[in-house]
Design a protein around this motif. Structure first.
Motif, short mmCIF file in Angstrom:
data_model
loop_
_atom_site.label_atom_id
_atom_site.label_comp_id
_atom_site.label_asym_id
_atom_site.label_seq_id
_atom_site.Cartn_x
_atom_site.Cartn_y
_atom_site.Cartn_z
N ASN A 450 0.82 -1.21 0.00
CA ASN A 450 0.00 0.00 0.00
C ASN A 450 0.86 1.26 0.00
OD1 ASN A 450 -2.97 -0.23 -0.01
ND2 ASN A 450 -2.64 -1.64 1.70
N THR A 451 1.95 1.22 0.74
CA THR A 451 2.86 2.37 0.78
C THR A 451 3.52 2.60 -0.58
OG1 THR A 451 3.30 1.98 3.13
CG2 THR A 451 4.89 3.33 1.93
N LEU A 452 3.93 1.52 -1.24
CA LEU A 452 4.52 1.64 -2.57
C LEU A 452 3.51 2.15 -3.59
CD1 LEU A 452 6.65 -1.63 -2.72
CD2 LEU A 452 7.45 0.69 -2.24
N LEU A 453 2.25 1.81 -3.36
CA LEU A 453 1.20 2.29 -4.26
C LEU A 453 1.05 3.81 -4.16
CD1 LEU A 453 -1.03 1.42 -6.27
CD2 LEU A 453 -2.58 1.21 -4.31
N ASP A 454 1.26 4.35 -2.96
CA ASP A 454 1.18 5.79 -2.78
C ASP A 454 2.40 6.50 -3.37
OD1 ASP A 454 -1.25 5.61 -1.50
OD2 ASP A 454 -0.34 5.36 0.47
N GLY A 455 3.52 5.80 -3.43
CA GLY A 455 4.74 6.39 -3.99
C GLY A 455 5.95 5.62 -3.54
N TRP A 456 6.78 5.21 -4.50
CA TRP A 456 7.93 4.36 -4.18
C TRP A 456 9.27 5.06 -4.34
CZ3 TRP A 456 11.18 3.92 -8.36
CH2 TRP A 456 10.63 4.21 -9.62
N LYS A 457 9.31 6.21 -4.96
CA LYS A 457 10.57 6.85 -5.31
C LYS A 457 11.31 7.40 -4.10
CE LYS A 457 9.07 8.07 -9.97
NZ LYS A 457 8.84 9.17 -10.96
N CYS A 458 10.61 7.64 -3.01
CA CYS A 458 11.26 8.23 -1.83
C CYS A 458 11.95 7.17 -0.96
CB CYS A 458 10.24 9.00 -1.00
SG CYS A 458 8.86 7.98 -0.41
N TYR A 459 11.84 5.90 -1.33
CA TYR A 459 12.44 4.83 -0.54
C TYR A 459 13.67 4.27 -1.25
CZ TYR A 459 8.00 5.02 1.94
OH TYR A 459 6.91 5.44 2.65
N LYS A 460 14.51 3.62 -0.46
CA LYS A 460 15.73 3.03 -1.00
C LYS A 460 15.42 1.82 -1.88
CE LYS A 460 20.20 1.12 0.46
NZ LYS A 460 21.06 0.75 1.62
N LEU A 461 14.33 1.14 -1.62
CA LEU A 461 13.97 -0.08 -2.33
C LEU A 461 13.84 0.17 -3.83
CD1 LEU A 461 13.16 -3.08 -1.96
CD2 LEU A 461 10.79 -2.30 -1.86
N ARG A 462 14.52 -0.68 -4.63
CA ARG A 462 14.46 -0.58 -6.08
C ARG A 462 14.00 -1.87 -6.77
NH1 ARG A 462 13.76 3.60 -5.01
NH2 ARG A 462 14.92 5.53 -5.41
N ARG A 463 13.92 -2.93 -6.00
CA ARG A 463 13.39 -4.17 -6.57
C ARG A 463 12.81 -5.02 -5.44
NH1 ARG A 463 16.81 -7.36 -10.91
NH2 ARG A 463 16.17 -5.46 -12.02
N LEU A 464 11.61 -5.50 -5.66
CA LEU A 464 10.91 -6.29 -4.65
C LEU A 464 10.46 -7.61 -5.25
CD1 LEU A 464 9.50 -6.61 -1.88
CD2 LEU A 464 7.51 -5.44 -2.87
N TYR A 465 10.89 -8.70 -4.64
CA TYR A 465 10.43 -10.04 -5.00
C TYR A 465 9.35 -10.44 -3.99
CZ TYR A 465 14.60 -10.35 -7.93
OH TYR A 465 15.55 -10.13 -8.90
N PHE A 466 8.16 -10.64 -4.48
CA PHE A 466 7.02 -10.94 -3.61
C PHE A 466 6.52 -12.35 -3.91
CE2 PHE A 466 2.37 -10.83 -2.80
CZ PHE A 466 2.42 -10.66 -1.43
N ILE A 467 6.68 -13.25 -2.92
CA ILE A 467 6.28 -14.65 -3.05
C ILE A 467 5.14 -14.91 -2.06
CG2 ILE A 467 7.08 -17.04 -3.17
CD1 ILE A 467 8.66 -15.14 -4.95
N TRP A 468 4.01 -15.40 -2.58
CA TRP A 468 2.85 -15.66 -1.71
C TRP A 468 2.35 -17.07 -1.97
CZ3 TRP A 468 -2.36 -12.46 -1.87
CH2 TRP A 468 -3.14 -12.82 -0.74
N VAL A 469 2.34 -17.89 -0.91
CA VAL A 469 1.92 -19.29 -1.00
C VAL A 469 0.61 -19.46 -0.25
CG1 VAL A 469 2.57 -21.70 -0.62
CG2 VAL A 469 4.35 -19.97 -1.05
N CYS A 470 -0.42 -20.00 -0.92
CA CYS A 470 -1.73 -20.23 -0.30
C CYS A 470 -2.22 -21.63 -0.64
CB CYS A 470 -2.76 -19.19 -0.77
SG CYS A 470 -2.48 -17.54 -0.14
N ARG A 471 -3.11 -22.13 0.20
CA ARG A 471 -3.67 -23.46 -0.03
C ARG A 471 -4.86 -23.44 -0.98
NH1 ARG A 471 -3.74 -26.37 5.98
NH2 ARG A 471 -1.47 -26.42 6.27
N ASP A 472 -5.67 -22.36 -0.93
CA ASP A 472 -6.85 -22.29 -1.79
C ASP A 472 -6.80 -21.01 -2.60
OD1 ASP A 472 -8.86 -20.23 -0.23
OD2 ASP A 472 -7.63 -21.40 1.15
N ILE A 473 -7.42 -21.06 -3.77
CA ILE A 473 -7.36 -19.96 -4.71
C ILE A 473 -8.06 -18.72 -4.20
CG2 ILE A 473 -9.47 -20.59 -5.95
CD1 ILE A 473 -6.18 -19.47 -7.58
N GLU A 474 -9.08 -18.89 -3.35
CA GLU A 474 -9.85 -17.76 -2.88
C GLU A 474 -9.04 -16.85 -1.95
OE1 GLU A 474 -12.99 -16.67 -3.66
OE2 GLU A 474 -12.75 -18.13 -5.27
N SER A 475 -8.01 -17.40 -1.31
CA SER A 475 -7.20 -16.59 -0.39
C SER A 475 -6.49 -15.45 -1.12
CB SER A 475 -6.18 -17.48 0.32
OG SER A 475 -6.82 -18.46 1.10
#
Length: 585
Positions: A450-475
């Motif tokens: 949510n913070t990156l959605l508001d604006g990412w340029k002011c942070y040091k972060l330049r690449r984010l790997y986001f891995i999300w594991v769930c048991r059911d598709i609805e999650s």
């Protein structure tokens, strides 16, 4: 593949050095106190009476004082949040040590349990020795009332004296706290853990009373009565006459003088062989050292709790309640002057659910300069969350709109304590971050997204790997809209490589995509099965050569252990992984 020493020093070295320093202090306190009571002249008569039981009981007590002092500090959440957010702690390694506060609290608790057993065992031996070595010559020193192993002596020591009675209650309280802290009880019934753990205040009050009994005493007149000396005013030869030279030395003693023709016995006049004392030994109790150890941390904790109570005594305004698939509830709120950083968590307290019980939840939405709304996602898995959901949904039938304040429904009063710091505050401070979530463990990363959605340029972060594991598709629908909006925003700004999204469906019932036309971007990143973690780490290391990557995990312990191990393994690309894990303190 061998462990990298550089990675080990970065990920584990600071923690291990701190634990080594803490362990060394425990050993030093134990040994120093043991030798003080074993060789100290002021404890000569007490040691003669009690033996090693005295040394072990006092040495274990010093370790207990030290750890009872430290056990409270990791629970000062406001202090930890301040240190983490302030510029005074500039070292990332030091800030990461703060994330181990819960682990250190548990370590101190286990140490208290172990040395409490040793302390109790040593005092049981002391109670027996007080009876067996009972002497009328040292009535002020001896606690027993009779000589030999008389049952009333032991009963008096354990259940009648102040130290004995408070000690018994402290053991009972500690037993309840320790047994209720086990994973099985915490998982099956968190209420038992919560209520019994709050008995710590009773434990500390009993501890302060326990040490005021003054059972073990030291000799206060060593100059007038060196331990083991000969007292001419009290000798086994009560009718024996002494020479004039001896009588001149001790004028208060006036028996019949020796005949003039007899010489003065050498031991009476030469202290090289027999030390002469001029008065009986005097004994007095120590000032309770435990008060010095625990009064500071206890006052600090009480002041913090008072501050937290004042800060959170005004209920928040619930603006929206949203029911998500798989028993997940989203609550959006507003509170005047509430500020939080992405990755932090709050503690929710609803009096209508429980008068005393409260629970921590990670913020999934933080207030910004343009909007004051913040929110949490909670999974309904226990009695508290079930009652909380029933109260909220009773007033909102799966409400999905945010109403103006003047149209608010009558939600139950909800109090928010916090925010408090967590490791995920560091995720925006790396140039490259790997965030791994398992199921509802995605909540810490939602506030970051949510913070990156508001604006990412002011942070040091330049690449984010986001891995999300769930048991059911609805999650995946919990944050599917958020992921799609962030994906579209980055594409519009010509930064599609800023975030690498990988969704893993570990179990499937035939449905293998998120239903909805707008979710096509996520469906293309949806994989069936579990991540191949080793290949994933190698690929990330290859694409980010000679960089330091922050690894953040919130999910099952099995995934956490795998990521922790892989973070410490060296690679041929010079990439360094620093592991972080969510842990509520």
């Amino acid at each position: 593949m061998a462990l990298s020493w550089r990675s080990w020093l970065g990920n584990e070295g600071s923690k291990h050095l701190f634990l080594f320093f803490w362990l060394s202090l425990n050993v030093w306190f134990f040994w120093k106190t043991f030798m003080l009571y074993y060789r100290g002249q002021q404890y000569y008569y007490l040691h003669q009476m009690l033996g090693l039981g005295l040394c072990i009981s006092r040495a274990s007590a010093s370790v207990l004082n030290f750890n009872c002092c430290l056990a409270l500090l990791p629970m000062c959440r406001v202090l930890l949040a301040f240190l983490r957010g302030s510029q005074k702690v500039v070292s990332r390694k030091t800030r990461r040590l703060l994330d181990k506060s819960k682990t250190f609290h548990v370590t101190c608790g286990v140490t208290i349990c172990i040395f409490s057993v040793l302390h109790v065992a040593a005092h049981l031996v002391n109670a027996l020795n007080f009876s067996e070595n009972y002497s009328e010559d040292f009535l002020a020193l001896n606690v027993a009332n009779y000589r030999a192993l008389h049952s009333s002596n032991v009963v008096h020591s354990m259940f009648v004296s102040v130290p004995g009675l408070t000690g018994v209650f402290m053991v009972l309280v500690l037993f309840l706290m320790c047994t209720a802290s086990t994973y099985a009880i915490r998982f099956s019934n968190y209420d038992i853990f919560w209520y019994t753990h709050n008995l710590f205040f009773v434990f500390y009050m009993l501890l302060m009373i326990h040490v005021s009994g003054g059972v073990l005493k030291y000799q206060s007149n060593l100059e007038e009565h060196p331990p083991g000396c000969f007292n001419p005013n009290k000798t086994v030869w009560e009718n024996m006459t002494v020479p004039k030279a001896f009588a001149e030395t001790f004028p208060d003693y006036t028996p019949e003088p020796f005949p003039e023709d007899l010489s003065v016995p050498q031991p009476f006049v030469q202290n090289n062989f027999v030390r002469i004392c001029s008065e009986e030994p005097k004994f007095q109790s120590h000032f309770p050292e435990t008060w010095f150890w625990i009064s500071g941390p206890l006052c600090l904790y009480c002041v913090e709790r008072l501050y937290r109570y004042i800060r959170s005594n005004k209920p928040v305004t619930i603006t929206s309640v949203i029911s998500h698939p798989s028993n997940v509830l989203e609550v959006r709120m507003m509170k005047i002057n509430f500020k939080a950083r992405p990755g932090q968590y709050v503690i929710l307290h609803c009096p209508r659910v429980s008068a005393l019980e409260s629970h921590p939840f990670t913020l999934t939405m933080c207030p910004t300069d343009t909007k004051a709304t913040f929110g949490v996602h909670l999974k309904v898995v226990g009695d508290w969350t079930e009652r909380f959901r029933d109260l909220l949904l009773l007033h909102s039938s799966q409400d999905k709109e945010i109403l103006p304040i003047f149209q608010q429904r009558r939600y139950p009063k909800l109090y928010v304590d916090g925010p408090f710091g967590s490791p995920f505050e560091e995720s925006l401070k790396y140039e490259v971050s790997l965030c791994v979530a398992g199921g509802i463990g995605v909540t810490p990363f939602a506030s970051v997204l949510n913070t990156l959605l508001d604006g990412w340029k002011c942070y040091k972060l330049r690449r984010l790997y986001f891995i999300w594991v769930c048991r059911d598709i609805e999650s995946f629908r919990w944050f599917a809209d958020l992921l799609c909006m962030l994906h579209d925003k980055l594409w519009q700004e010509n930064r599609p490589d800023y975030i690498n999204i990988q969704l893993y469906l570990s179990q499937t019932d035939g449905i293998q995509k998120i239903i909805g036309e707008k979710y096509q971007a996520l469906n293309s990143r949806l994989l069936i099965g579990r991540p191949r973690w080793k290949l994933l780490f190698d690929e990330i290391a290859k694409c980010n050569r000679r960089k330091t990557i922050g690894v953040f995990c919130c999910g099952p312990n099995k995934i956490s252990k795998i990521l922790h191990k892989l973070s410490n393994i060296s690679n041929s690309y010079g990439t360094r992984f620093e592991y972080n894990k969510e842990s509520f303190s």
